[in-house]
Design a protein around this motif. Structure first.
Motif, PDB file in Angstrom:
ATOM      1  N   ILE A  88      -9.887  18.052  17.637  1.00 54.08           N
ATOM      2  CA  ILE A  88      -8.863  18.085  16.584  1.00 54.08           C
ATOM      3  C   ILE A  88      -9.494  18.748  15.360  1.00 54.08           C
ATOM      4  O   ILE A  88     -10.565  18.331  14.912  1.00 54.08           O
ATOM      5  N   PRO A  89      -8.865  19.778  14.804  1.00 49.57           N
ATOM      6  CA  PRO A  89      -9.433  20.428  13.626  1.00 49.57           C
ATOM      7  C   PRO A  89      -9.415  19.493  12.409  1.00 49.57           C
ATOM      8  O   PRO A  89      -8.470  18.733  12.211  1.00 49.57           O
ATOM      9  N   VAL A  90     -10.469  19.566  11.626  1.00 50.09           N
ATOM     10  CA  VAL A  90     -10.556  18.803  10.381  1.00 50.09           C
ATOM     11  C   VAL A  90     -10.293  19.774   9.237  1.00 50.09           C
ATOM     12  O   VAL A  90     -11.065  20.707   9.021  1.00 50.09           O
ATOM     13  N   THR A  91      -9.187  19.574   8.536  1.00 44.68           N
ATOM     14  CA  THR A  91      -8.820  20.429   7.418  1.00 44.68           C
ATOM     15  C   THR A  91      -9.743  20.211   6.237  1.00 44.68           C
ATOM     16  O   THR A  91     -10.174  21.159   5.587  1.00 44.68           O
ATOM     17  N   ALA A  92     -10.060  18.931   5.958  1.00 47.00           N
ATOM     18  CA  ALA A  92     -10.917  18.608   4.816  1.00 47.00           C
ATOM     19  C   ALA A  92     -11.514  17.216   4.978  1.00 47.00           C
ATOM     20  O   ALA A  92     -10.933  16.365   5.644  1.00 47.00           O
ATOM     21  N   VAL A  93     -12.669  17.044   4.371  1.00 47.77           N
ATOM     22  CA  VAL A  93     -13.259  15.719   4.188  1.00 47.77           C
ATOM     23  C   VAL A  93     -13.463  15.594   2.688  1.00 47.77           C
ATOM     24  O   VAL A  93     -14.270  16.312   2.102  1.00 47.77           O
ATOM     25  N   ASN A  94     -12.669  14.727   2.060  1.00 44.21           N
ATOM     26  CA  ASN A  94     -12.734  14.540   0.615  1.00 44.21           C
ATOM     27  C   ASN A  94     -13.576  13.312   0.304  1.00 44.21           C
ATOM     28  O   ASN A  94     -13.238  12.202   0.718  1.00 44.21           O
ATOM     29  N   VAL A  95     -14.683  13.526  -0.404  1.00 42.47           N
ATOM     30  CA  VAL A  95     -15.612  12.449  -0.734  1.00 42.47           C
ATOM     31  C   VAL A  95     -15.469  12.133  -2.219  1.00 42.47           C
ATOM     32  O   VAL A  95     -15.582  13.021  -3.063  1.00 42.47           O
ATOM     33  N   THR A  96     -15.221  10.861  -2.519  1.00 38.09           N
ATOM     34  CA  THR A  96     -15.155  10.399  -3.897  1.00 38.09           C
ATOM     35  C   THR A  96     -16.352   9.502  -4.149  1.00 38.09           C
ATOM     36  O   THR A  96     -16.521   8.478  -3.467  1.00 38.09           O
ATOM     37  N   ILE A  97     -17.203   9.898  -5.090  1.00 32.81           N
ATOM     38  CA  ILE A  97     -18.365   9.090  -5.455  1.00 32.81           C
ATOM     39  C   ILE A  97     -17.912   8.111  -6.532  1.00 32.81           C
ATOM     40  O   ILE A  97     -17.461   8.519  -7.603  1.00 32.81           O
ATOM     41  N   THR A  98     -18.029   6.826  -6.233  1.00 33.78           N
ATOM     42  CA  THR A  98     -17.518   5.788  -7.129  1.00 33.78           C
ATOM     43  C   THR A  98     -18.599   5.116  -7.977  1.00 33.78           C
ATOM     44  O   THR A  98     -18.274   4.428  -8.938  1.00 33.78           O
ATOM     45  N   ASP A  99     -19.874   5.326  -7.605  1.00 28.51           N
ATOM     46  CA  ASP A  99     -20.959   4.640  -8.301  1.00 28.51           C
ATOM     47  C   ASP A  99     -22.279   5.274  -7.879  1.00 28.51           C
ATOM     48  O   ASP A  99     -22.328   6.050  -6.933  1.00 28.51           O
ATOM     49  N   VAL A 100     -23.326   4.907  -8.577  1.00 31.02           N
ATOM     50  CA  VAL A 100     -24.685   5.287  -8.193  1.00 31.02           C
ATOM     51  C   VAL A 100     -25.468   3.983  -8.082  1.00 31.02           C
ATOM     52  O   VAL A 100     -25.472   3.181  -9.012  1.00 31.02           O
ATOM     53  N   VAL A 101     -26.098   3.758  -6.935  1.00 33.18           N
ATOM     54  CA  VAL A 101     -26.787   2.494  -6.673  1.00 33.18           C
ATOM     55  C   VAL A 101     -28.158   2.738  -6.047  1.00 33.18           C
ATOM     56  O   VAL A 101     -28.426   3.821  -5.527  1.00 33.18           O
ATOM     57  N   GLU A 102     -29.002   1.709  -6.096  1.00 33.97           N
ATOM     58  CA  GLU A 102     -30.328   1.802  -5.479  1.00 33.97           C
ATOM     59  C   GLU A 102     -30.214   1.884  -3.961  1.00 33.97           C
ATOM     60  O   GLU A 102     -30.854   2.691  -3.330  1.00 33.97           O
ATOM     61  N   LYS A 103     -29.382   0.984  -3.380  1.00 31.38           N
ATOM     62  CA  LYS A 103     -29.198   0.961  -1.932  1.00 31.38           C
ATOM     63  C   LYS A 103     -27.716   0.777  -1.664  1.00 31.38           C
ATOM     64  O   LYS A 103     -27.073  -0.075  -2.266  1.00 31.38           O
ATOM     65  N   ILE A 104     -27.175   1.560  -0.740  1.00 31.60           N
ATOM     66  CA  ILE A 104     -25.750   1.494  -0.455  1.00 31.60           C
ATOM     67  C   ILE A 104     -25.484   0.386   0.556  1.00 31.60           C
ATOM     68  O   ILE A 104     -25.950   0.429   1.685  1.00 31.60           O
ATOM     69  N   GLU A 105     -24.756  -0.617   0.107  1.00 37.07           N
ATOM     70  CA  GLU A 105     -24.324  -1.712   0.963  1.00 37.07           C
ATOM     71  C   GLU A 105     -23.266  -2.497   0.209  1.00 37.07           C
ATOM     72  O   GLU A 105     -23.133  -2.369  -0.996  1.00 37.07           O
ATOM     73  N   ALA A 106     -22.530  -3.286   0.917  1.00 39.64           N
ATOM     74  CA  ALA A 106     -21.552  -4.145   0.265  1.00 39.64           C
ATOM     75  C   ALA A 106     -22.293  -5.257  -0.461  1.00 39.64           C
ATOM     76  O   ALA A 106     -23.297  -5.758   0.027  1.00 39.64           O
ATOM     77  N   SER A 107     -21.816  -5.621  -1.630  1.00 41.69           N
ATOM     78  CA  SER A 107     -22.483  -6.682  -2.379  1.00 41.69           C
ATOM     79  C   SER A 107     -22.270  -8.023  -1.696  1.00 41.69           C
ATOM     80  O   SER A 107     -21.334  -8.207  -0.933  1.00 41.69           O
ATOM     81  N   GLN A 108     -23.123  -8.979  -1.971  1.00 42.88           N
ATOM     82  CA  GLN A 108     -23.016 -10.316  -1.391  1.00 42.88           C
ATOM     83  C   GLN A 108     -21.683 -10.948  -1.749  1.00 42.88           C
ATOM     84  O   GLN A 108     -21.050 -11.577  -0.929  1.00 42.88           O
ATOM     85  N   GLN A 109     -21.209 -10.745  -2.977  1.00 39.86           N
ATOM     86  CA  GLN A 109     -19.941 -11.324  -3.414  1.00 39.86           C
ATOM     87  C   GLN A 109     -18.785 -10.751  -2.600  1.00 39.86           C
ATOM     88  O   GLN A 109     -17.907 -11.483  -2.161  1.00 39.86           O
ATOM     89  N   GLU A 110     -18.776  -9.436  -2.345  1.00 43.49           N
ATOM     90  CA  GLU A 110     -17.711  -8.821  -1.550  1.00 43.49           C
ATOM     91  C   GLU A 110     -17.707  -9.366  -0.146  1.00 43.49           C
ATOM     92  O   GLU A 110     -16.660  -9.604   0.445  1.00 43.49           O
ATOM     93  N   MET A 111     -18.888  -9.574   0.436  1.00 45.27           N
ATOM     94  CA  MET A 111     -18.971 -10.075   1.808  1.00 45.27           C
ATOM     95  C   MET A 111     -18.452 -11.513   1.861  1.00 45.27           C
ATOM     96  O   MET A 111     -17.772 -11.887   2.812  1.00 45.27           O
ATOM     97  N   GLU A 112     -18.744 -12.335   0.852  1.00 45.61           N
ATOM     98  CA  GLU A 112     -18.265 -13.706   0.830  1.00 45.61           C
ATOM     99  C   GLU A 112     -16.750 -13.748   0.693  1.00 45.61           C
ATOM    100  O   GLU A 112     -16.092 -14.570   1.323  1.00 45.61           O
ATOM    101  N   GLU A 113     -16.174 -12.857  -0.114  1.00 46.87           N
ATOM    102  CA  GLU A 113     -14.728 -12.798  -0.275  1.00 46.87           C
ATOM    103  C   GLU A 113     -14.026 -12.452   1.025  1.00 46.87           C
ATOM    104  O   GLU A 113     -12.969 -12.968   1.345  1.00 46.87           O
ATOM    105  N   GLU A 114     -14.613 -11.564   1.816  1.00 49.92           N
ATOM    106  CA  GLU A 114     -14.015 -11.163   3.097  1.00 49.92           C
ATOM    107  C   GLU A 114     -14.040 -12.286   4.108  1.00 49.92           C
ATOM    108  O   GLU A 114     -13.159 -12.413   4.934  1.00 49.92           O
ATOM    109  N   GLU A 115     -15.081 -13.138   4.065  1.00 52.19           N
ATOM    110  CA  GLU A 115     -15.216 -14.217   5.026  1.00 52.19           C
ATOM    111  C   GLU A 115     -14.197 -15.317   4.776  1.00 52.19           C
ATOM    112  O   GLU A 115     -13.857 -16.068   5.662  1.00 52.19           O
ATOM    113  N   GLU A 116     -13.682 -15.412   3.563  1.00 55.02           N
ATOM    114  CA  GLU A 116     -12.735 -16.480   3.213  1.00 55.02           C
ATOM    115  C   GLU A 116     -11.345 -16.228   3.734  1.00 55.02           C
ATOM    116  O   GLU A 116     -10.900 -15.370   4.247  1.00 55.02           O
TER     117      GLU A 116
END
Length: 116
Positions: A88-116
Motif C-alpha cells: 500500500i503506498p504511503v502518501t505521507a508520515v507526519n511527525v509532530t514533536i511534542t516535547d524533548v526528554v531524556e528518555k522516551i517512555e510513558a510516565s509512571q503517572q500515565e501508566m497508572e491512569e491507564e491501569e485504572e
C-alpha cells in the motif's frame, strides 16, 4: 487489492501495528515493554481516496539529538515497512514533536491512569 482468486483487505489496525513497530525500532524499545502501550496511542492511520495511507505520529524527541533527523528516521522507517509488507503506498508520515526528554517512555503517572 483485487487478484484473480479474490481480494485482500488490510485493516487500519494492521497498518497501525506496522507503523508502531517501525516507530519502536527507531526508539530501540521492545514492543513487549510496558511503557509502549501509551506510545501506540500516539499513532493514527488515515486512508486516502486513492487507496494510499497517511500516518500521523506524535512523540517526544530525545534530548541532544537532531530533532529533524529523528523525525526523518521515523518517517523513512514507517514508510518503508508499510510499503514493503502491504504494497500500500504511503502518501505521507507526519511527525509532530511534542516535547524533548531524556528518555522516551510513558510516565509512571500515565501508566497508572491507564491501569485504572
Amino acid at each position: 487489492m483485487e487478484f484473480e482468486q479474490g481480494n485482500i483487505n488490510i485493516s487500519d489496525e494492521v497498518l497501525k501495528e506496522i507503523a508502531f513497530r517501525s516507530f519502536l525500532e527507531i526508539l530501540e524499545i521492545s514492543p513487549n515493554e510496558k511503557e509502549t502501550k501509551k506510545l501506540k496511542k500516539s499513532i493514527e492511520i488515515e486512508r486516502t481516496p486513492d487507496d494510499s495511507v497517511i500516518v500521523y505520529v506524535r512523540t517526544a524527541a530525545p534530548y541532544g539529538q537532531s530533532i529533524v533527523e529523528f523525525g526523518k528516521r521515523i518517517m523513512k522507517n514507517i514508510t518503508e515497512n508499510i510499503q514493503r509488507m502491504t504494497e500500500i503506498p504511503v502518501t505521507a508520515v507526519n511527525v509532530t514533536i511534542t516535547d524533548v526528554v531524556e528518555k522516551i517512555e510513558a510516565s509512571q503517572q500515565e501508566m497508572e491512569e491507564e491501569e485504572e
